[in-house]
Design a protein around this motif. Sequence first.
Motif, PDB file in Angstrom:
ATOM      1  N   TYR A  50       0.847  -1.202   0.000  1.00  0.00           N
ATOM      2  CA  TYR A  50       0.000   0.000   0.000  1.00  0.00           C
ATOM      3  C   TYR A  50       0.882   1.250   0.000  1.00  0.00           C
ATOM      4  CZ  TYR A  50      -3.682   3.270   1.437  1.00  0.00           C
ATOM      5  OH  TYR A  50      -4.564   4.325   1.510  1.00  0.00           O
ATOM      6  N   HIS A  51       1.878   1.276   0.891  1.00  0.00           N
ATOM      7  CA  HIS A  51       2.794   2.415   0.965  1.00  0.00           C
ATOM      8  C   HIS A  51       3.565   2.584  -0.348  1.00  0.00           C
ATOM      9  CE1 HIS A  51       2.200   3.658   5.052  1.00  0.00           C
ATOM     10  NE2 HIS A  51       2.637   2.526   5.586  1.00  0.00           N
ATOM     11  N   HIS A  52       4.097   1.502  -0.862  1.00  0.00           N
ATOM     12  CA  HIS A  52       4.915   1.600  -2.070  1.00  0.00           C
ATOM     13  C   HIS A  52       4.099   2.121  -3.245  1.00  0.00           C
ATOM     14  CE1 HIS A  52       7.890  -0.372  -5.082  1.00  0.00           C
ATOM     15  NE2 HIS A  52       8.216   0.878  -4.840  1.00  0.00           N
ATOM     16  N   ARG A  53       2.894   1.622  -3.378  1.00  0.00           N
ATOM     17  CA  ARG A  53       2.035   2.048  -4.481  1.00  0.00           C
ATOM     18  C   ARG A  53       1.736   3.545  -4.375  1.00  0.00           C
ATOM     19  NH1 ARG A  53      -3.210  -1.399  -4.867  1.00  0.00           N
ATOM     20  NH2 ARG A  53      -3.648  -0.230  -2.981  1.00  0.00           N
ATOM     21  N   ARG A  54       1.701   4.083  -3.170  1.00  0.00           N
ATOM     22  CA  ARG A  54       1.432   5.508  -2.947  1.00  0.00           C
ATOM     23  C   ARG A  54       2.708   6.352  -3.037  1.00  0.00           C
ATOM     24  NH1 ARG A  54      -0.121   7.380   1.618  1.00  0.00           N
ATOM     25  NH2 ARG A  54      -1.485   8.940   0.709  1.00  0.00           N
ATOM     26  N   GLY A  55       3.854   5.733  -3.266  1.00  0.00           N
ATOM     27  CA  GLY A  55       5.099   6.476  -3.385  1.00  0.00           C
ATOM     28  C   GLY A  55       5.855   6.643  -2.082  1.00  0.00           C
ATOM     29  N   ASP A  57       8.188   5.039  -0.340  1.00  0.00           N
ATOM     30  CA  ASP A  57       9.172   3.961  -0.394  1.00  0.00           C
ATOM     31  C   ASP A  57       9.786   3.662   0.969  1.00  0.00           C
ATOM     32  OD1 ASP A  57       8.587   4.182  -3.073  1.00  0.00           O
ATOM     33  OD2 ASP A  57      10.638   4.606  -3.709  1.00  0.00           O
ATOM     34  N   ARG A  58      10.003   4.709   1.747  1.00  0.00           N
ATOM     35  CA  ARG A  58      10.608   4.520   3.075  1.00  0.00           C
ATOM     36  C   ARG A  58       9.677   3.701   3.982  1.00  0.00           C
ATOM     37  NH1 ARG A  58      12.292   9.389   7.067  1.00  0.00           N
ATOM     38  NH2 ARG A  58      13.045   8.091   8.739  1.00  0.00           N
ATOM     39  N   GLY A  59       8.402   4.065   4.014  1.00  0.00           N
ATOM     40  CA  GLY A  59       7.426   3.323   4.810  1.00  0.00           C
ATOM     41  C   GLY A  59       7.254   1.910   4.297  1.00  0.00           C
ATOM     42  N   ALA A  60       7.285   1.761   2.974  1.00  0.00           N
ATOM     43  CA  ALA A  60       7.159   0.431   2.360  1.00  0.00           C
ATOM     44  C   ALA A  60       8.329  -0.451   2.767  1.00  0.00           C
ATOM     45  CB  ALA A  60       7.089   0.559   0.841  1.00  0.00           C
ATOM     46  N   ARG A  61       9.528   0.098   2.704  1.00  0.00           N
ATOM     47  CA  ARG A  61      10.717  -0.685   3.060  1.00  0.00           C
ATOM     48  C   ARG A  61      10.670  -1.095   4.528  1.00  0.00           C
ATOM     49  NH1 ARG A  61      15.339  -1.929   4.848  1.00  0.00           N
ATOM     50  NH2 ARG A  61      17.050  -2.630   3.523  1.00  0.00           N
ATOM     51  N   GLN A  93      12.650 -10.505   0.350  1.00  0.00           N
ATOM     52  CA  GLN A  93      14.018 -10.009   0.209  1.00  0.00           C
ATOM     53  C   GLN A  93      14.196  -9.292  -1.138  1.00  0.00           C
ATOM     54  OE1 GLN A  93      15.913 -13.829   0.785  1.00  0.00           O
ATOM     55  NE2 GLN A  93      16.465 -13.351   2.903  1.00  0.00           N
ATOM     56  N   HIS A  94      13.674  -9.886  -2.183  1.00  0.00           N
ATOM     57  CA  HIS A  94      13.776  -9.290  -3.521  1.00  0.00           C
ATOM     58  C   HIS A  94      13.018  -7.957  -3.569  1.00  0.00           C
ATOM     59  CE1 HIS A  94      14.200  -9.014  -7.828  1.00  0.00           C
ATOM     60  NE2 HIS A  94      12.885  -8.894  -7.950  1.00  0.00           N
ATOM     61  N   TYR A  95      11.860  -7.909  -2.926  1.00  0.00           N
ATOM     62  CA  TYR A  95      11.087  -6.665  -2.941  1.00  0.00           C
ATOM     63  C   TYR A  95      11.836  -5.554  -2.201  1.00  0.00           C
ATOM     64  CZ  TYR A  95       6.916  -4.106  -4.114  1.00  0.00           C
ATOM     65  OH  TYR A  95       6.051  -3.213  -4.696  1.00  0.00           O
ATOM     66  N   ILE A  96      12.488  -5.887  -1.106  1.00  0.00           N
ATOM     67  CA  ILE A  96      13.292  -4.898  -0.373  1.00  0.00           C
ATOM     68  C   ILE A  96      14.422  -4.393  -1.256  1.00  0.00           C
ATOM     69  CG2 ILE A  96      14.883  -4.586   1.579  1.00  0.00           C
ATOM     70  CD1 ILE A  96      12.975  -6.538   3.145  1.00  0.00           C
ATOM     71  N   GLU A  97      15.055  -5.283  -1.998  1.00  0.00           N
ATOM     72  CA  GLU A  97      16.113  -4.870  -2.932  1.00  0.00           C
ATOM     73  C   GLU A  97      15.559  -3.914  -3.986  1.00  0.00           C
ATOM     74  OE1 GLU A  97      17.717  -8.503  -4.537  1.00  0.00           O
ATOM     75  OE2 GLU A  97      18.423  -9.164  -2.563  1.00  0.00           O
ATOM     76  N   ARG A  98      14.367  -4.206  -4.487  1.00  0.00           N
ATOM     77  CA  ARG A  98      13.722  -3.330  -5.475  1.00  0.00           C
ATOM     78  C   ARG A  98      13.467  -1.943  -4.876  1.00  0.00           C
ATOM     79  NH1 ARG A  98       8.877  -4.179  -7.081  1.00  0.00           N
ATOM     80  NH2 ARG A  98       9.237  -3.130  -9.047  1.00  0.00           N
ATOM     81  N   LEU A  99      13.008  -1.927  -3.621  1.00  0.00           N
ATOM     82  CA  LEU A  99      12.766  -0.651  -2.946  1.00  0.00           C
ATOM     83  C   LEU A  99      14.080   0.119  -2.775  1.00  0.00           C
ATOM     84  CD1 LEU A  99      10.198  -1.891  -0.304  1.00  0.00           C
ATOM     85  CD2 LEU A  99       9.776  -0.061  -1.965  1.00  0.00           C
ATOM     86  N   ASP A 100      15.133  -0.586  -2.410  1.00  0.00           N
ATOM     87  CA  ASP A 100      16.440   0.057  -2.231  1.00  0.00           C
ATOM     88  C   ASP A 100      16.947   0.673  -3.531  1.00  0.00           C
ATOM     89  OD1 ASP A 100      16.493  -0.580   0.456  1.00  0.00           O
ATOM     90  OD2 ASP A 100      17.783  -2.341   0.208  1.00  0.00           O
ATOM     91  N   LYS A 101      16.583   0.103  -4.645  1.00  0.00           N
ATOM     92  CA  LYS A 101      16.989   0.613  -5.961  1.00  0.00           C
ATOM     93  C   LYS A 101      16.045   1.706  -6.464  1.00  0.00           C
ATOM     94  CE  LYS A 101      18.938  -3.806  -7.421  1.00  0.00           C
ATOM     95  NZ  LYS A 101      18.727  -4.954  -8.321  1.00  0.00           N
ATOM     96  N   ARG A 106       5.076  -2.652  -8.079  1.00  0.00           N
ATOM     97  CA  ARG A 106       4.612  -3.703  -8.982  1.00  0.00           C
ATOM     98  C   ARG A 106       3.844  -4.725  -8.153  1.00  0.00           C
ATOM     99  NH1 ARG A 106       9.363  -6.224 -10.972  1.00  0.00           N
ATOM    100  NH2 ARG A 106       8.977  -7.976  -9.613  1.00  0.00           N
ATOM    101  N   SER A 107       2.691  -5.138  -8.646  1.00  0.00           N
ATOM    102  CA  SER A 107       1.887  -6.143  -7.953  1.00  0.00           C
ATOM    103  C   SER A 107       2.670  -7.442  -7.835  1.00  0.00           C
ATOM    104  CB  SER A 107       0.594  -6.408  -8.728  1.00  0.00           C
ATOM    105  OG  SER A 107      -0.162  -5.235  -8.872  1.00  0.00           O
ATOM    106  N   ILE A 108       2.452  -8.163  -6.736  1.00  0.00           N
ATOM    107  CA  ILE A 108       3.097  -9.459  -6.548  1.00  0.00           C
ATOM    108  C   ILE A 108       2.031 -10.512  -6.256  1.00  0.00           C
ATOM    109  CG2 ILE A 108       5.270  -8.472  -5.726  1.00  0.00           C
ATOM    110  CD1 ILE A 108       4.425  -9.299  -2.852  1.00  0.00           C
ATOM    111  N   GLU A 109       2.399 -11.742  -6.432  1.00  0.00           N
ATOM    112  CA  GLU A 109       1.538 -12.882  -6.106  1.00  0.00           C
ATOM    113  C   GLU A 109       2.155 -13.597  -4.913  1.00  0.00           C
ATOM    114  OE1 GLU A 109      -1.220 -13.586  -8.070  1.00  0.00           O
ATOM    115  OE2 GLU A 109      -0.685 -11.812  -9.241  1.00  0.00           O
TER     116      GLU A 109
END
Length: 171
Positions: A50-55, A57-61, A93-101, A106-109
Amino acid sequence: MYPNAYIDYLLHFHTDRDYFECHEILEEHWKQDGRKQVWVVLIQIAVALYHHRRGNDRGARRMMQKALSLLEGEKAAIERLGLDYSQLKQQLQHYIERLDKGEPYRSIELPIFDVQLLKTCQMICRERGLVWGKESDLHNEFLLHKHKLRDRSDVIEAREQKKKAKRQSNK
């Protein structure tokens, strides 16, 4: 076999991508189910998305990292929910790496390994006219900012009733 709240969570998570609703559904279940940490893991994943989709990134991470940390102690509980623990851990772990970059949302399953659970969810989707695996609608303002835009009149009314009852009991 699985709680209805969990099925509802999975449906929202994989169809309309209403992560706020995912949070609401499982938080209520968490309160009624002994406050088990496995529900917190799933809530935090939804909140992170929810946080990431709203921009945010810090809260999402931060939320995704908390989910990953809690996940460590919930292997058996995650697997009892029909999810593949190793895949989920790798996915977070991969999603955290994406956030760091600084990569965009992106939606996930979620990695559901219980074939019957997946079939049940997909059957409910067909019955309700929903599409399993649908990408998030990034133009839906209500979905993106639901915490600000939702109708909270029932919550406000419940609080007022509670205050009123407390005043009555103090007399």
